[in-house]
Design a protein around this motif. Sequence first.
Motif, PDB file in Angstrom:
ATOM      1  N   THR A  80     -24.867  62.130  28.187  1.00 12.94           N
ATOM      2  CA  THR A  80     -23.918  61.812  27.115  1.00 12.94           C
ATOM      3  C   THR A  80     -23.269  60.459  27.366  1.00 12.94           C
ATOM      4  OG1 THR A  80     -22.084  62.956  28.235  1.00 12.94           O
ATOM      5  CG2 THR A  80     -23.432  64.259  26.725  1.00 12.94           C
ATOM      6  N   CYS A 127     -24.917  65.904  31.581  1.00 13.48           N
ATOM      7  CA  CYS A 127     -24.094  66.966  31.009  1.00 13.48           C
ATOM      8  C   CYS A 127     -24.018  68.137  31.992  1.00 13.48           C
ATOM      9  CB  CYS A 127     -24.688  67.416  29.684  1.00 13.48           C
ATOM     10  SG  CYS A 127     -23.603  68.501  28.742  1.00 13.48           S
ATOM     11  N   ASP A 135     -21.649  73.781  32.347  1.00 14.03           N
ATOM     12  CA  ASP A 135     -20.590  74.551  31.703  1.00 14.03           C
ATOM     13  C   ASP A 135     -19.858  73.764  30.622  1.00 14.03           C
ATOM     14  OD1 ASP A 135     -19.426  72.766  33.451  1.00 14.03           O
ATOM     15  OD2 ASP A 135     -17.942  74.182  34.232  1.00 14.03           O
ATOM     16  N   CYS A 136     -20.458  72.656  30.160  1.00 13.21           N
ATOM     17  CA  CYS A 136     -19.834  71.814  29.136  1.00 13.21           C
ATOM     18  C   CYS A 136     -20.757  71.658  27.930  1.00 13.21           C
ATOM     19  CB  CYS A 136     -19.535  70.417  29.684  1.00 13.21           C
ATOM     20  SG  CYS A 136     -18.216  70.330  30.900  1.00 13.21           S
ATOM     21  N   SER A 137     -20.154  71.604  26.754  1.00 14.62           N
ATOM     22  CA  SER A 137     -20.899  71.132  25.593  1.00 14.62           C
ATOM     23  C   SER A 137     -21.057  69.620  25.727  1.00 14.62           C
ATOM     24  CB  SER A 137     -20.147  71.466  24.303  1.00 14.62           C
ATOM     25  OG  SER A 137     -18.964  70.684  24.208  1.00 14.62           O
ATOM     26  N   THR A 138     -21.925  69.025  24.931  1.00 13.42           N
ATOM     27  CA  THR A 138     -22.102  67.571  25.031  1.00 13.42           C
ATOM     28  C   THR A 138     -20.799  66.847  24.685  1.00 13.42           C
ATOM     29  OG1 THR A 138     -22.999  67.530  22.776  1.00 13.42           O
ATOM     30  CG2 THR A 138     -24.580  67.609  24.598  1.00 13.42           C
ATOM     31  N   MET A 139     -20.032  67.365  23.733  1.00 13.70           N
ATOM     32  CA  MET A 139     -18.774  66.721  23.363  1.00 13.70           C
ATOM     33  C   MET A 139     -17.743  66.862  24.484  1.00 13.70           C
ATOM     34  SD  MET A 139     -16.558  67.072  19.846  1.00 13.70           S
ATOM     35  CE  MET A 139     -15.793  68.647  20.212  1.00 13.70           C
ATOM     36  N   GLU A 140     -17.633  68.043  25.063  1.00 11.48           N
ATOM     37  CA  GLU A 140     -16.723  68.234  26.195  1.00 11.48           C
ATOM     38  C   GLU A 140     -17.114  67.334  27.355  1.00 11.48           C
ATOM     39  OE1 GLU A 140     -15.669  72.986  25.527  1.00 11.48           O
ATOM     40  OE2 GLU A 140     -17.380  72.363  26.752  1.00 11.48           O
ATOM     41  N   ASN A 141     -18.420  67.186  27.561  1.00  7.69           N
ATOM     42  CA  ASN A 141     -18.888  66.391  28.700  1.00  7.69           C
ATOM     43  C   ASN A 141     -18.552  64.919  28.540  1.00  7.69           C
ATOM     44  OD1 ASN A 141     -20.679  66.806  31.225  1.00  7.69           O
ATOM     45  ND2 ASN A 141     -21.503  64.947  30.282  1.00  7.69           N
ATOM     46  N   TYR A 167     -21.739  59.343  21.362  1.00  6.97           N
ATOM     47  CA  TYR A 167     -20.603  59.701  20.515  1.00  6.97           C
ATOM     48  C   TYR A 167     -19.689  58.491  20.334  1.00  6.97           C
ATOM     49  CZ  TYR A 167     -21.428  64.772  20.894  1.00  6.97           C
ATOM     50  OH  TYR A 167     -21.952  66.049  20.823  1.00  6.97           O
TER      51      TYR A 167
END
Length: 206
Positions: free
Chosen positions: A73, A100, A103-109, A150
């Motif tokens: 990401t 990534c 335990d993370c979504s791509t946005m959280e990461n 992002y």
Amino acid sequence: MTANNNWLKWAVRLQALAQTGLAYGKDVYDIERFEEIRQIAAKMLVEPSGLPLEQVEELFCNETGYQTPKLDTRAAIIQDKKILLVQENDGLWSLPGGWCDVDCSTMENVIKEVREEAGLEVEVLRLVAILDKAKSNPSRSAHHVTKVFYLCRALGGAFQANSETVASAYFALEDLPALSVGKNTAEQIALCFEAHQAEHWEARFE
């Protein structure tokens, strides 16, 4: 594709087939064959990489289960027509980001990576692109990688040197520093500027 790239492609494919066989194979003799195929794939990378076999196996043959692409990401933070880049220990520059976590979504990461590498808290505004590293970046990898970009907005914070990055700065598109092209290219950064300027944006994908 060059001959060296062909060797890498074949080694990656052999490793993936062997890993799948080890995950789902039941026959003890088949398991032995898949183990041997996996070791052959590792040996194929020893000479071109210059690394000892043990290290290649640790980096290349360290997973179990069905082989899937890795996720990388990257955050595009643009202010005053300039984009934030971080400088790594090798002197090259990249968008803040990285692998990534499981335990993370791509946005959280991407939020976590910006905090760790650039010292900033950000909010994610839009998805810019989902790209195949093998198609978009000149740097080859022993793993297949999907890159997620992002567009983000900085909310606060300040850079502090850390184990991964030694500096951060904003750059205009026409004045980019030496880039770590395995992580981002000038074309990918230009795409981030395009997404930032667009009133409506449709994420690019491969």
